[in-house]
Design a protein around this motif. Sequence first.
Motif, mmCIF file in Angstrom:
data_model
loop_
_atom_site.group_PDB
_atom_site.id
_atom_site.type_symbol
_atom_site.label_atom_id
_atom_site.label_comp_id
_atom_site.label_asym_id
_atom_site.label_seq_id
_atom_site.Cartn_x
_atom_site.Cartn_y
_atom_site.Cartn_z
ATOM 1 N N LEU A 1 0.560 -1.253 -0.122
ATOM 2 C CA LEU A 1 -0.264 0.104 0.003
ATOM 3 C C LEU A 1 0.955 0.992 -0.677
ATOM 4 O O LEU A 1 0.878 2.328 -1.138
ATOM 5 C CB LEU A 1 -1.138 -0.010 1.338
ATOM 6 C CG LEU A 1 -1.881 1.060 1.629
ATOM 7 C CD1 LEU A 1 -3.061 1.060 -0.136
ATOM 8 C CD2 LEU A 1 -2.855 0.801 2.740
ATOM 9 N N ALA A 2 2.210 1.040 0.641
ATOM 10 C CA ALA A 2 2.629 2.714 0.717
ATOM 11 C C ALA A 2 3.342 2.481 -0.927
ATOM 12 O O ALA A 2 4.179 3.284 -0.962
ATOM 13 C CB ALA A 2 3.850 2.365 2.192
ATOM 14 N N GLU A 3 4.036 1.549 -1.104
ATOM 15 C CA GLU A 3 4.260 1.413 -2.418
ATOM 16 C C GLU A 3 3.370 1.622 -3.374
ATOM 17 O O GLU A 3 3.613 3.041 -4.437
ATOM 18 C CB GLU A 3 5.254 0.102 -3.004
ATOM 19 C CG GLU A 3 6.319 -0.175 -3.969
ATOM 20 C CD GLU A 3 6.182 -1.790 -4.229
ATOM 21 O OE1 GLU A 3 6.640 -1.500 -5.326
ATOM 22 O OE2 GLU A 3 6.350 -2.617 -3.366
ATOM 23 N N ALA B 1 3.428 5.399 -3.376
ATOM 24 C CA ALA B 1 4.459 6.194 -3.389
ATOM 25 C C ALA B 1 4.673 6.690 -5.056
ATOM 26 O O ALA B 1 4.858 7.797 -5.645
ATOM 27 C CB ALA B 1 5.686 5.753 -2.595
ATOM 28 N N ALA B 2 4.354 5.616 -5.512
ATOM 29 C CA ALA B 2 4.209 5.476 -6.739
ATOM 30 C C ALA B 2 3.591 6.122 -7.850
ATOM 31 O O ALA B 2 3.405 7.196 -8.218
ATOM 32 C CB ALA B 2 3.907 3.804 -7.144
ATOM 33 N N GLU B 3 1.945 6.498 -7.043
ATOM 34 C CA GLU B 3 0.767 7.501 -6.891
ATOM 35 C C GLU B 3 1.167 9.368 -7.087
ATOM 36 O O GLU B 3 0.927 9.545 -8.232
ATOM 37 C CB GLU B 3 -0.616 7.334 -6.738
ATOM 38 C CG GLU B 3 -1.729 7.329 -6.854
ATOM 39 C CD GLU B 3 -2.793 7.199 -6.418
ATOM 40 O OE1 GLU B 3 -3.523 6.662 -6.807
ATOM 41 O OE2 GLU B 3 -2.511 7.007 -5.165
#
Length: 120
Positions: free
Chosen positions: A4-6, A9-11
Motif C-alpha cells: 500500500l505504501a509502495e 508513493a508510486a501514485e
Amino acid sequence: MSKLAEFRAAEKALAEQLAHLDSLKKSSALQREIEFEEKLKKLMAEHAKSLRDVVAILDPDSARTNTTLAARPGRRQRTVKVYKNPHTGEVVETKGGNQKTLKSWKAEYGSDTVESWLQG
C-alpha cells in the motif's frame, strides 16, 4: 515497505510527473522547438536531405570525427606509445603490442624491462 505504501508513493510520483508534463506542454519554449522541428523536417523532405546531410553542411568537421567514432562504437582510440631502447637508442612508436621490433626486444630483454622504456 508495504504494498500500500509502495502504491501510494508510486501514485504520488506519477501525479508529480503528470504535473511536470502538463507544465512542459504549456511552455512557449517547447512550442517553438516543436514548430522548428516540424519546419526543419518539412524543409529536409522538400530538398531530399537527411539529418546527416544537414549536419555535414552546417558542421563539416563533425562528419570526419563522427565517422571514425561510428566505425567502432564503444571503443576508444588507441594512443601511440613510444619506446626507446637505451642500449641501441632505437625508438619504436606503436599503438599496440604486436609490433615486430617491440616483440623482439621483449623476447631479448623481458617484458617488464621493455615496458620500463616507455617514454612519457
